[in-house]
Design an enzyme around this catalytic site. Structure first.
Site, PDB file in Angstrom:
ATOM      1  N   GLU A 185       5.300  -8.892  15.522  1.00 27.77           N
ATOM      2  CA  GLU A 185       3.628  -9.607  17.447  1.00 27.77           C
ATOM      3  C   GLU A 185       4.212 -11.017  17.717  1.00 27.77           C
ATOM      4  OE1 GLU A 185       0.100  -9.133  17.308  1.00 27.77           O
ATOM      5  OE2 GLU A 185      -0.638  -9.211  18.961  1.00 27.77           O
TER       6      GLU A 185
ATOM      7  N   ARG B 179       0.885  -0.527  -0.069  1.00 28.41           N
ATOM      8  CA  ARG B 179      -0.118   0.066   0.146  1.00 28.41           C
ATOM      9  C   ARG B 179       0.602   1.281   0.063  1.00 28.41           C
ATOM     10  NH1 ARG B 179      -3.137  -3.333   2.702  1.00 28.41           N
ATOM     11  NH2 ARG B 179      -1.640  -2.680   4.344  1.00 28.41           N
TER      12      ARG B 179
HETATM   13  P1  5GP Z   1       4.152  -1.482  11.355  1.00 30.40           P
HETATM   14  O1  5GP Z   1       5.190  -2.504  11.045  1.00 30.40           O
HETATM   15  O2  5GP Z   1       3.716  -0.449  11.824  1.00 30.40           O
HETATM   16  O3  5GP Z   1       3.405  -2.879  12.568  1.00 30.40           O
HETATM   17  O4  5GP Z   1       3.210  -2.194  10.385  1.00 30.40           O
HETATM   18  C1  5GP Z   1       2.724  -1.109   8.983  1.00 30.40           C
HETATM   19  C2  5GP Z   1       2.803  -1.395   8.224  1.00 30.40           C
HETATM   20  O5  5GP Z   1       1.452  -2.634   7.952  1.00 30.40           O
HETATM   21  C3  5GP Z   1       2.417  -0.616   6.814  1.00 30.40           C
HETATM   22  O6  5GP Z   1       2.957  -1.315   5.819  1.00 30.40           O
HETATM   23  C4  5GP Z   1       0.439  -1.104   6.778  1.00 30.40           C
HETATM   24  O7  5GP Z   1       0.822  -1.135   5.560  1.00 30.40           O
HETATM   25  C5  5GP Z   1      -0.199  -2.436   7.861  1.00 30.40           C
HETATM   26  N1  5GP Z   1      -1.081  -1.950   8.229  1.00 30.40           N
HETATM   27  C6  5GP Z   1      -0.735  -2.406   9.856  1.00 30.40           C
HETATM   28  N2  5GP Z   1      -1.891  -2.013   9.876  1.00 30.40           N
HETATM   29  C7  5GP Z   1      -2.976  -1.505   9.155  1.00 30.40           C
HETATM   30  C8  5GP Z   1      -3.568  -0.578   9.043  1.00 30.40           C
HETATM   31  O8  5GP Z   1      -4.881  -0.827   9.786  1.00 30.40           O
HETATM   32  N3  5GP Z   1      -4.624  -0.501   7.814  1.00 30.40           N
HETATM   33  C9  5GP Z   1      -3.544  -0.308   6.918  1.00 30.40           C
HETATM   34  N4  5GP Z   1      -3.955   0.024   5.861  1.00 30.40           N
HETATM   35  N5  5GP Z   1      -2.328  -1.523   7.168  1.00 30.40           N
HETATM   36  C10 5GP Z   1      -2.123  -1.564   8.108  1.00 30.40           C
END
Ligand code: 5GP
Length: 174
Positions: free
Chosen positions: A99, A62
């Site tokens: 996680e 995304r």
């Molecule tokens: P992080 O590594 O910060 O935990 O997760 C971020 C990554 O997971 C991003 O690449 C994002 O696209 C995806 N992601 C995590 N939660 C969401 C969410 O609620 N909505 C969307 N669209 N992407 C998420």
């Protein structure tokens, strides 16, 4: 309605996706509305200012939507950061914690030259693991990270703590 409220109204909460207990922020209503796309682009560009960007790095998948649009508007190159085994040329890899367990991201080893100014973009900043891995990949290649920007920051997950010493801009915060 101001731009931020307009965009906030376009975010759809999906319960229990991709797994039980998670509320997923669905950004596709923004993608399907050209007015929303324009408003988001304007806010990203305004908060970046006039600094010259050489490369925009977008995370699979995304991060590719606005990443490529931003690159074009900034007259910069676009560099994809992808899951293992997806990039065809020589890559650098970075492991990061999930996680439960670990994952990896890759970047093409010739995609950023030493000293180039880089903007990192993704749709959502959650725990910050993905963004931190992208930062490490760009830094390994000698890129100068000007800013990281996101459509959405889930502030309660404190991902910003992993991006200390970097300029971080998110249009929407929850
Ligand atoms: P992080 O590594 O910060 O935990 O997760 C971020 C990554 O997971 C991003 O690449 C994002 O696209 C995806 N992601 C995590 N939660 C969401 C969410 O609620 N909505 C969307 N669209 N992407 C998420």
């Amino acid at each position: 309605m101001n731009e931020v409220d307009y965009l906030k109204n376009k975010i759809r909460d999906i319960q229990n996706f991709p797994k039980e207990g998670v509320v997923f922020k669905d950004i596709t209503p923004i993608l399907s509305d050209p007015e929303a796309m324009n408003k988001a682009m304007d806010l990203f560009l305004k908060h970046l200012g006039n600094v010259k960007i050489d490369k925009v790095v977008g995370m699979e998948s995304r991060g590719f939507f606005f990443g490529t649009l931003l690159a074009q508007r900034l007259n910069a190159g676009f560099v994809p950061v992808r899951k293992p085994g997806k990039l065809p040329f020589e890559t650098l890899a970075q492991t990061y914690d999930l996680e439960y367990g670990q994952d990896q991201l890759e970047i093409h080893s010739d995609s950023i030259k030493k000293g180039e100014n880089v903007l990192i973009h993704d749709d959502v900043l959650a725990t910050g693991g993905t963004a931190e891995a992208a930062v490490k990949l760009v830094e390994k290649l000698g890129g100068n990270i000007v800013q990281l920007n996101f459509l959405i920051e889930l502030t309660f997950l404190d991902g910003i703590k992993k991006l200390k010493n970097h300029d971080v801009f998110s249009i929407l915060k929850y």
